[in-house]
Design an enzyme around this catalytic site. Sequence first.
Site, PDB file in Angstrom:
ATOM      1  N   ASN A   1      17.161  75.747 -87.244  1.00 44.92           N
ATOM      2  CA  ASN A   1      16.521  76.764 -88.104  1.00 44.92           C
ATOM      3  C   ASN A   1      16.169  76.230 -89.486  1.00 44.92           C
ATOM      4  O   ASN A   1      15.131  76.590 -90.049  1.00 44.92           O
ATOM      5  CB  ASN A   1      17.449  77.973 -88.266  1.00 44.92           C
ATOM      6  CG  ASN A   1      17.655  78.719 -86.979  1.00 44.92           C
ATOM      7  OD1 ASN A   1      16.710  79.250 -86.398  1.00 44.92           O
ATOM      8  ND2 ASN A   1      18.882  78.739 -86.497  1.00 44.92           N
TER       9      ASN A   1
ATOM     10  N   SER B   1      19.811  76.007-102.125  1.00 47.64           N
ATOM     11  CA  SER B   1      21.015  76.822-102.344  1.00 47.64           C
ATOM     12  C   SER B   1      22.025  76.130-103.233  1.00 47.64           C
ATOM     13  O   SER B   1      22.093  74.888-103.286  1.00 47.64           O
ATOM     14  CB  SER B   1      21.663  77.101-100.983  1.00 47.64           C
ATOM     15  OG  SER B   1      22.952  77.648-101.147  1.00 47.64           O
TER      16      SER B   1
ATOM     17  N   TYR C   1      25.751  73.873 -93.790  1.00 42.62           N
ATOM     18  CA  TYR C   1      24.630  74.641 -94.358  1.00 42.62           C
ATOM     19  C   TYR C   1      24.119  73.942 -95.628  1.00 42.62           C
ATOM     20  O   TYR C   1      22.900  73.784 -95.821  1.00 42.62           O
ATOM     21  CB  TYR C   1      25.112  76.068 -94.649  1.00 42.62           C
ATOM     22  CG  TYR C   1      24.205  76.863 -95.552  1.00 42.62           C
ATOM     23  CD1 TYR C   1      22.989  77.356 -95.090  1.00 42.62           C
ATOM     24  CD2 TYR C   1      24.576  77.135 -96.876  1.00 42.62           C
ATOM     25  CE1 TYR C   1      22.158  78.094 -95.924  1.00 42.62           C
ATOM     26  CE2 TYR C   1      23.760  77.870 -97.706  1.00 42.62           C
ATOM     27  CZ  TYR C   1      22.546  78.344 -97.235  1.00 42.62           C
ATOM     28  OH  TYR C   1      21.724  79.067 -98.063  1.00 42.62           O
TER      29      TYR C   1
ATOM     30  N   LYS D   1      20.395  72.367 -96.675  1.00 44.72           N
ATOM     31  CA  LYS D   1      19.601  72.717 -97.857  1.00 44.72           C
ATOM     32  C   LYS D   1      19.248  71.464 -98.659  1.00 44.72           C
ATOM     33  O   LYS D   1      18.122  71.313 -99.143  1.00 44.72           O
ATOM     34  CB  LYS D   1      20.358  73.751 -98.703  1.00 44.72           C
ATOM     35  CG  LYS D   1      20.417  75.111 -98.052  1.00 44.72           C
ATOM     36  CD  LYS D   1      19.018  75.704 -97.951  1.00 44.72           C
ATOM     37  CE  LYS D   1      18.886  76.855 -97.015  1.00 44.72           C
ATOM     38  NZ  LYS D   1      17.546  77.421 -96.956  1.00 44.72           N
TER      39      LYS D   1
END
Length: 262
Positions: free
Chosen positions: A84, A109, A146, A150
């Site tokens: 994703n 982020s 995650y 980013k």
Amino acid sequence: MDEPVLLTGAGGHVGRTVLNGLREEYDWRLMFHSQPAHEPEFPYWTGEVENHADVRPAMEDVNAVIHLAGDPRPDAPWESVLSNNIDGTHTVYECAVEAGVDKMVFASSNHAVGAAETDERTPEMYRAHDDFRLEGDEFPRPGNRYGISKATGEVIGRFFHDEYDISVCNIRIGNLNEDHPPIDYERGQAMWLSPRDCAQIHARALEADYDFEIVYGISDNDRKYYSLERAREVLGYDPQDNSAEWDGAERIDGTAEAVNVD
Ligand SMILES: NC(=O)C1=CN([C@@H]2O[C@H](COP(=O)(O)OP(=O)(O)OC[C@H]3O[C@@H](n4cnc5c(N)ncnc54)[C@H](O)[C@@H]3O)[C@@H](O)[C@H]2O)C=CC1
Ligand SMILES: O=C1O[C@H](COP(=O)(O)O)[C@@H](O)[C@H](O)[C@H]1O
């Protein structure tokens, strides 16, 4: 900017916040993951951002992209962020340069540098008296997969800027989960981004001239440990909110201005 702007992740929290604040300002094109419940007021597409055939048609005649779509969970598993976030961001850039898009605004982020919050620095760095700041030019230091995705999205942008000259602004967004600062969460109050500041920083990123930038997207919080200097200097960002002006979910001065998402 008169030409269309494509917003991916339009149905998500940040997407709705950007659209709510800037609905009248741009000729939007929207990309949703699946069919939205209500008919959107702008032309829209649905599909997976990692799928070239889904993304490419949405880029036609577009001048700038705000790319938000992805798995936002800090504890997301590798398989999900790989597909994703990393593959998705690569595909969005590929389609953008094919379509001749001039500018990409990427939702990076705080988690791209989450591991900078070391045991030695915390919790003091979350407090107003502490003057430690991350500037945006430090090497990424993710604290989870995650965050890796980013930081990788930023690097993908670096490649597409250097290779194809697309302007890239990576906004390391702080915390935009409520329309008020997080309660009983010092770290979240330090990186709070109010809805109207969220809309503003995205508008400034669409309007400003730059090559490749990494800026922090937070409100002007007293507690901050992310510098706003680069966002102010390059984008002209002028944040209006400060988590210190809130007591829980209420503004201390009693004004109810700001900030609902929907
Ligand atoms: N909300 C926050 O405080 C922060 C958000 N961000 C980033 O901002 C972006 C938006 O986050 P939120 O709106 O909070 O999350 P969200 O989950 O509300 O919105 C994300 C949207 O992307 C869509 N999406 C996910 N994977 C997709 C795929 N493969 N193809 C097409 N669409 C897909 C989802 O269906 C959803 O509508 C994310 O990239 C997130 O990492 C970054 C820092 C903080
Ligand atoms: O990137 C993100 O950051 C926010 C804030 O991080 P948290 O660790 O304080 O929750 C997070 O809530 C959001 O889901 C994520 O996309």
